[in-house]
Design a protein around this motif. Structure first.
Motif: not given
Length: 446
Positions: A50, A52, A139-140, A143-144, A172-173
């Motif tokens: 991932i 991140t 992804r921010r 979510y990170s 994730w993702n």
């Protein structure tokens, strides 16, 4: 104006008024804790990495364990290309260090640094995490991998256990889909406990007869999780870091985003077991961890628990709470904005930053009377205060102290808090997409 525009405007003001002062304090004396925000390639299983952002190169970030009432200084260095901020969730601290731009805490500039100084309280299981805007960038923000556990040890011994173990749940993702329900807005490919998918990390190693205390945090941006420990019951001893009035043995626990739970398990079923999500698809996506007894080998076993109804009232007193000084009605609704986009959320008919600001009088007891008219559950969170759950769907309860409460779809709930920590105070849904798209409001002290 949306939350992103509000943050951009507030950030410019904070850069002038707050960051310079905090930056000058850096280096005058060594900090107790140092956190570095930086990009990380995280291997969650063989062949699965991932990309991140995390604290100190680990997910979760370092456990901060600190004595109640002892001042702490934390230096945070932001090595990313975007402004950041750290929120100290569940702590009773001043709004300028709470880590919310909406309350007046300054952002940490890209490649900048900042020092946080405060006295951690109350005791119990708290946590820290980023409090930025994500919008459609999944992804921010939460979510990170920017989260970590913060445990404040009480002045008096809270109990004796053979082991204490911290577990953090994350998904994730994510990507954006469409529609109004959160499960349609965001989807995930993988799930982890303490950064590893089920079977990819080290097991929890126990011995027959041990009494183990698990501190479990749901650090997911949007998903609620159900966890069961195969072959064992779990005794719920605390929620959101606060001892529950009624300890109860359960087959499974439910944790919405940002909720924490402390459960004690008597290790009396020798074998190799799975502690994991009760739903097969999420457990197969990685949401689980192996529990291995000493001198036991073989494949980890999963036993599905019987279906249970999760009810906060089971852990509360049935007596009615004291009457508040002031009642504040709050109605939650959503506004469909078109296929392929997130809903916008409203409190009393308005979306942040146009939501009404409520004025508090220090020392008064307030009751938030919440009516959720939407078809989504909402894990609501009040910054810098702990509240007492006083009513669920019209049934009075008392004694259950939390800082996150799930207000179920098409339901009502009431919580009471005392205005005892002056400063701007943020109230919001802890689902990232709901918060980003309007589900926030501010309280201010007169």
């Amino acid at each position: 104006m949306n939350r992103r525009d509000f943050l951009a405007g507030s950030g410019a003001l904070a850069a002038k008024s707050g960051v310079g002062h905090l930056t000058r304090a850096w280096g005058q004396q060594p900090a107790d804790i140092a956190l570095t925000i930086a990009n990380l390639d995280l291997e969650i299983a063989a062949g699965k990495t991932i990309h991140t952002v995390a604290y100190n190169g680990t997910v979760p970030g370092p456990l901060i364990r600190w004595p109640e009432g002892k001042p702490i200084t934390i230096d945070v260095s932001n090595q990313t290309d975007a402004p950041e901020i750290v929120h100290w969730h569940g702590l009773w601290i001043p709004s300028d260090v709470d880590g919310s731009m909406e309350e007046g805490s300054p952002m940490i500039p890209a490649h900048g640094r900042q020092r946080y100084s405060f006295t951690p309280r109350p005791s119990g299981f708290r946590w820290y995490h980023t409090h930025t805007y994500a919008g459609h960038n999944l992804r921010r923000a939460t979510y990170s991998g920017q989260f970590g556990c913060f445990y404040i040890d009480p002045k008096e011994n809270a109990g004796v256990f053979d082991q204490e173990i911290f577990l953090t749940l994350h998904d994730w993702n994510g990507y954006m889909g469409g529609g109004g329900d959160t499960s349609m807005d965001v989807s995930y490919d993988y799930a982890t406990i303490n950064s590893k998918m089920l079977g990819a990390g080290e097991p929890i190693r126990v011995k027959q007869g041990q009494r183990v205390l698990l501190h479990i945090l749901n650090a997911s941006a949007t998903l609620t999780h159900w966890l069961a420990c195969s072959g064992h019951e779990m005794q719920v001893v605390a929620m959101d870091g606060n001892p529950v009035p009624v300890q109860k043995n359960v087959q499974a626990v439910r944790l919405a985003p940002a909720e924490r739970i402390d459960v004690a398990i008597e290790m009396k079923q020798a074998g190799v077991w799975i502690l994991g999500e009760t739903r097969d698809d999420l457990r197969k996506a990685g949401m689980g961890i192996v529990i291995e007894y000493a001198n036991q080998q073989g494949d980890a076993r999963w036993l599905s628990p019987p279906e249970i109804l999760w009810d906060y009232a089971h852990f509360a007193r049935s007596q009615k709470a004291a009457e508040p000084d002031v009642r504040i009605p709050l109605v939650f609704r959503s506004k469909f904005t078109g296929h392929g986009d997130f809903d916008h959320w409203m409190i009393n008919g308005k979306s942040f930053p146009k939501t009404d600001m409520i004025t508090l009088q220090q020392g008064k007891r307030y009751r938030l009377s919440m009516q959720n008219e939407s078809t989504d559950d909402h894990p609501i969170h009040l910054h810098r205060h702990t509240f007492e759950v006083t009513s669920l769907d019209g049934t009075s309860i008392s004694g259950l102290m939390k800082d996150v409460l799930v207000v179920k779809a098409k339901s009502t709930a009431e919580v009471d808090f005392t205005a005892s920590n002056p400063g701007m105070t943020l109230f919001h849904c802890h689902q990232q997409s709901h918060m980003d798209f309007g589900f926030m409001m501010l309280f201010r002290y007169a």
